[in-house]
Scaffold this motif. Structure first.
Motif: not given
Lengths: 295, 318
Positions: A175-181, A185-187, A204-216
């Motif tokens: 939770v802490w790690m994913m939050r930091s990723f 993400i720019p507002a 989540l699916r189309s915008v966030l997940i691809p952007m934070v994939a390295p974080g995941i």
């Protein structure tokens, strides 16, 4: 290994303030090569026990426990063959406990991190504190009730008990790690998605997940390492059915005869997945271990 | 453990202010509030159920005399388990061992980590390889680390470490029984130094380039630059490393279980190992539970201080 060497962190054009004061180039060069030599000696020194473990794994038992130590020997795969032959169930259990718990951590942790960063609930910091405080709860303080409850539910020596516990163990870190990723993400990106009328799952699916994939990926790596290496729960809550790889290593220590070479082979094979993952993902490792605090 | 959150106080003010700004001052209609909470609830409920309920049961057990082998022998004894702890000299000794092992490991590993990070921050050929070699000890499974050190390295007859000492004329030492805490610390420091090094190295590489250039331009020597620019910059990385190190190392169990089994006697047992012994070898659930509660209370006190530090570390980054 090549990937690891290809990731020296600082940018190339970086000045080297620590190549000694500029009082004449030759003196600086001498100091520099002395420091480089020292660095190599220390690096090899730290690595040496690992190398020794690997060498021992290729020995026969009498060479492994000889005094003085055997430096030159004919390598054999006997120990590896024996270890691979005996460890099937343990590896399967470890794979289930590690794999399923990591997937569960991500499924629970990603939405939670979203609710703590992008569309935050009230009292975000209290929730974050709660999560991190569970990491400080000593495991020994809860092992007895867990053992008794698991006994009453008839799930002792059951790999799914480990799945649940490893999920709880890694969830706060995730939770802490994913939050930091998510916070990176720019507002504007999120506003654009909101204007388009995208709902939570769609965003989540189309915008966030691809952007934070390295974080995941980094989060998953950390969860895998901790779950794969976990020993305390496995020791107390499993017996013959659900025992994991760390338990297998311990079980190779027998009271009769020599076992050091076989033990080293088991230890090496057990550590290999994490060693390789860590070598490849050195940068993500730092971020993960600091729970997202260090980028 | 929710109490920790209550204790944290002012440290998180900056954090909640930031959250408040994002969340438009907490004033949502009820439906919107629940829409925001929904993604959080599964994780929160799961964590509460799996971590808090067993702890409540621990408190319950700690007020009872209960034996693991005879689950029906459950008698309410009030605080007598806690009184026993107060009289238990082994508990005090293992608490002290916990402190020695944790601080010893974290501080030595941090000093070595700083030295190694400074060395690795210089550009030289093969630096990536050197770094890769250095982080490897941290990637070895702790169970493997324990047996590697207690046998291959420190065994009195065939251990490599004693053989090396023999080369310079020192007689073999039975490390795990003569100096058990030192032996455990060797394995722990070996494992945790790379962790500290990685954190400090990240701090060194986050230094603003222009400031270092300006310092060099002004003719500041290495030591001067290090003391007045690098060290202050490193401070929060060092704090974070020590803090995380303590959180992880204080719960050390694998190395003690496998290297010394807490022995000889209880000379090298820490609190986690001692509680484990009381519960699973002594079957004394009430006593073990009471010790667990005491450890948690101590943890809350330490953690409420530590958490301030965490939040400061996490705040600075943005």
């Amino acid at each position: 290994m090549s990937t690891a060497t290809a990731t020296p962190a600082p940018p190339a054009g970086r000045p080297a303030p620590d190549v000694a004061p500029r009082r004449g180039a030759s003196r600086g060069r001498v100091t520099g090569s002395l420091l480089t030599t020292l660095t190599w000696i220390l690096s090899l020194g730290f690595f040496f026990p690992v190398l020794w473990m690997a060498m021992t794994a290729f020995k026969q038992e009498n060479e492994a426990s000889s005094s003085p130590p055997t430096w030159f020997f004919t390598p054999t795969l006997d120990q590896f063959r024996a270890v691979v032959g005996e460890s099937g169930t343990y590896v399967a259990n470890s794979a289930i406990a590690t794999g399923v718990s990591t997937v569960l951590v991500l499924l629970l942790g990603i939405p939670a991190a979203y609710a703590l960063s992008i569309r935050p609930v009230e009292k975000v910091s209290d929730v974050l504190f709660f999560f991190i405080s569970t990491k400080m709860l000593p495991v020994v303080a809860v092992i007895v009730p867990i053992y008794v409850i698991a006994g009453q539910l008839k799930v002792l020596d059951n790999v799914w008990t480990l799945v649940v516990l490893y999920t709880a163990m890694n969830l706060p870190i995730a939770v802490w790690m994913m939050r930091s990723f998510f916070q990176e993400i720019p507002a504007e990106v999120l506003e654009a998605a909101a204007v388009d009328g995208a709902g939570l799952m769609k965003t989540l699916r189309s915008v966030l997940i691809p952007m934070v994939a390295p974080g995941i990926a980094a989060t998953a790596l950390i969860c895998v390492i901790f779950a794969w290496n976990e020993f305390f729960f496995a020791l107390n809550l499993t017996a013959s059915q659900a025992a994991t790889v760390p338990i297998f290593i311990v079980s190779t220590m027998t009271s009769e005869g020599l076992f050091l070479a076989r033990l080293c082979a088991a230890a090496l094979l057990a550590s290999l997945p994490v060693i390789l993952a860590g070598w490849i993902a050195q940068k993500q490792l730092v971020r993960g271990l600091s729970m997202g605090a260090i980028k | 453990m929710t109490t920790v959150a209550a204790h944290a106080g002012s440290a998180r003010r900056a954090e909640s202010q930031r959250a408040a700004r994002r969340a438009d001052k907490h004033q949502y209609p009820s439906a919107e509030r629940w829409r925001r909470r929904a993604p959080l609830l599964p994780a929160l409920i799961f964590t509460i159920v799996v971590t808090q309920i067993p702890f409540l049961v621990t408190i319950w057990y700690s007020l009872h005399s209960r034996n693991l082998l005879r689950p029906d022998s459950d008698i309410f004894v009030g605080l007598s388990n806690y009184l026993d702890i107060a009289r238990d000299s082994v508990f005090r000794q293992t608490a002290l061992n916990s402190v020695v092992i944790t601080l010893g490991c974290v501080l030595v590993a941090m000093v070595l980590g700083i030295v190694l990070a400074i060395l690795l921050d210089r550009p030289f050929r093969g630096r990536g390889v050197a770094r890769t070699l250095l982080i490897t000890p941290f990637l070895i499974m702790p169970v493997a680390t324990s047996v590697l050190w207690s046998m291959a390295m420190l065994n009195p007859t065939y251990g490599l470490f004693n053989w090396t000492l023999g080369l310079v004329g020192i007689d073999p030492v039975d490390w795990t029984s003569t100096y058990p805490i030192v032996a455990i610390l060797m394995a722990l420091v070996w494992q945790w130094t790379p962790f500290m090094m990685l954190l400090v190295l990240a701090g060194l590489q986050a230094q603003p380039k222009d400031v270092l250039e300006a310092a060099a331009m002004d003719g500041a020597g290495w030591w001067r630059t290090f003391a007045s620019i690098t060290l202050p910059q490193l401070r929060r990385y060092i704090e974070l490393g020590i803090l995380l190190g303590i959180i992880y190392v204080v719960n050390t169990f694998d190395q003690i279980y496998l290297m010394t089994a807490g022995g000889p006697g209880t000379a090298s047992a820490n609190l986690p190992f001692y509680i484990y012994q009381r519960a699973f070898l002594g079957f004394d659930v009430g006593q073990a539970a009471a010790m667990g509660v005491v450890v948690v209370i101590a943890t809350i006190i330490v953690a409420s201080l530590a958490l301030r530090l965490i939040f400061r570390s996490f705040d600075v980054k943005e």
